[in-house]
Write a protein that holds these residues in place. Sequence first.
Motif, PDB file in Angstrom:
ATOM      1  N   MET A  97       0.837  -1.189   0.000  1.00 28.37           N
ATOM      2  CA  MET A  97       0.000   0.000   0.000  1.00 28.37           C
ATOM      3  C   MET A  97       0.880   1.249   0.000  1.00 28.37           C
ATOM      4  O   MET A  97       1.939   1.270   0.628  1.00 28.37           O
ATOM      5  CB  MET A  97      -0.913  -0.009   1.228  1.00 28.37           C
ATOM      6  N   LYS A  98       0.446   2.272  -0.714  1.00 31.09           N
ATOM      7  CA  LYS A  98       1.207   3.507  -0.783  1.00 31.09           C
ATOM      8  C   LYS A  98       1.283   4.169   0.593  1.00 31.09           C
ATOM      9  O   LYS A  98       0.516   3.872   1.492  1.00 31.09           O
ATOM     10  CB  LYS A  98       0.539   4.472  -1.772  1.00 31.09           C
ATOM     11  N   GLU A  99       2.274   5.077   0.723  1.00 32.51           N
ATOM     12  CA  GLU A  99       2.357   5.856   1.953  1.00 32.51           C
ATOM     13  C   GLU A  99       1.049   6.612   2.154  1.00 32.51           C
ATOM     14  O   GLU A  99       0.522   7.224   1.225  1.00 32.51           O
ATOM     15  CB  GLU A  99       3.515   6.850   1.858  1.00 32.51           C
ATOM     16  N   LEU A 100       0.530   6.553   3.364  1.00 31.12           N
ATOM     17  CA  LEU A 100      -0.768   7.146   3.641  1.00 31.12           C
ATOM     18  C   LEU A 100      -0.632   8.527   4.282  1.00 31.12           C
ATOM     19  O   LEU A 100       0.282   8.770   5.067  1.00 31.12           O
ATOM     20  CB  LEU A 100      -1.573   6.232   4.563  1.00 31.12           C
ATOM     21  N   HIS A 101      -1.578   9.401   3.937  1.00 28.66           N
ATOM     22  CA  HIS A 101      -1.629  10.733   4.523  1.00 28.66           C
ATOM     23  C   HIS A 101      -3.052  10.975   5.023  1.00 28.66           C
ATOM     24  O   HIS A 101      -4.019  10.473   4.453  1.00 28.66           O
ATOM     25  CB  HIS A 101      -1.275  11.802   3.494  1.00 28.66           C
ATOM     26  N   SER A 102      -3.194  11.775   6.047  1.00 25.50           N
ATOM     27  CA  SER A 102      -4.521  12.108   6.561  1.00 25.50           C
ATOM     28  C   SER A 102      -5.221  13.080   5.615  1.00 25.50           C
ATOM     29  O   SER A 102      -4.576  13.735   4.776  1.00 25.50           O
ATOM     30  CB  SER A 102      -4.413  12.742   7.945  1.00 25.50           C
ATOM     31  N   PHE A 103      -6.544  13.180   5.770  1.00 35.09           N
ATOM     32  CA  PHE A 103      -7.286  14.127   4.925  1.00 35.09           C
ATOM     33  C   PHE A 103      -6.827  15.554   5.176  1.00 35.09           C
ATOM     34  O   PHE A 103      -6.810  16.389   4.273  1.00 35.09           O
ATOM     35  CB  PHE A 103      -8.805  13.982   5.131  1.00 35.09           C
TER      36      PHE A 103
END
Length: 354
Positions: free
Chosen positions: A1-7
């Motif tokens: 999974m790609k690096e995640l960022h918050s909204f």
Amino acid sequence: MKELHSFGWYAARIAPLMPKKAFKPVPSRLWGGLAYLLIVIGGFLAISLFELHPLLSFLIAIVLGSSFAAMGFLGHEILHGTVVRKAWLRDLLGAIAFWPLSTGPALWRKWHNLTHHVHTQDEEKDPDAWPTFEKIAQKPFLKWVYKLPFSFRASIGFLSLAFQFTMHGLKMFRLYIKEFKPAKRPAVWTQLILPWATWIMLLFIIGPVKWFFAFLLPLLIANFIVMSYIATNHRLNPLTPVNDPLVNSLTVTVPKWVDVLHFNFSYHTEHHLFPGMSPKYYPLVKKHIKSMWPERYHEMPLTRALAALWKTPRVYFKQSDLVDPYAGKAFGSLGNGLDAANIKPRKINMENKH
């Protein structure tokens, strides 16, 4: 999974590019709601006062159902505070807009605004997220359901769109009513009971046949329209440990006239980035997202998304796979190998995964 960022990470980068008026309420949206309200009243009167041919009653029911759904879309917008800001007026207008769907404003804000938006696609905290294989393995009834042929489950799943919003709303009431402070619970109960009392009273006033065309059939149609969007919002996306809207949400595309009728409800990724912004400005948000993160953004025609839902199961495994557990078939999710235009399963071994 790609690096995640918050909204919030995305919103902080797009907000400076948006005009200041985009962050202000847009009360002119209420004119559309008034138009739908007048259509609904006119439809009720036509069916109630005249002995119409069943075909004409059916056509009016379609218009009523479409109007119920559109009012729900506007109610969703109102209760996010993007139309008016005064709390009492927001709740009053939201209650009127959601009246046909019998969903109270206090419950909706608790369930949708404060829980779903904050914990989107969190397997434990999002009340709208679909189950994992581990969860269904612990429940005998669900294990039995998921052993039924996939084609049968898919058919029943699509038929259930016609009542899924209503049933899920009642489930959310049972789930959250105890979380309201005791002093507020009577108001939440009232917001549930009054709409249903209205529709039951209408049944006794106009009789079961006219009631079917005036309310029950339109409610089924409205459920189907609303759930056609809601079912595609996240159910093809993975579960995520971080609330990253570009990973866990899907924007669908519809003809422009449909967006006008449905208050831009199709722009769902944009909505999760800026839930407090009027959907009037979501096309501009979309433009910035596609300019800055084109490889992360998910969009597809609504019809293709619905077809993909038909062809894939609704059980998660390891967060990023959609699995038909007892047939040993797995499908990737969006961003994890799922090609909605060419859906093909792969075989996996689900034994000893309980």
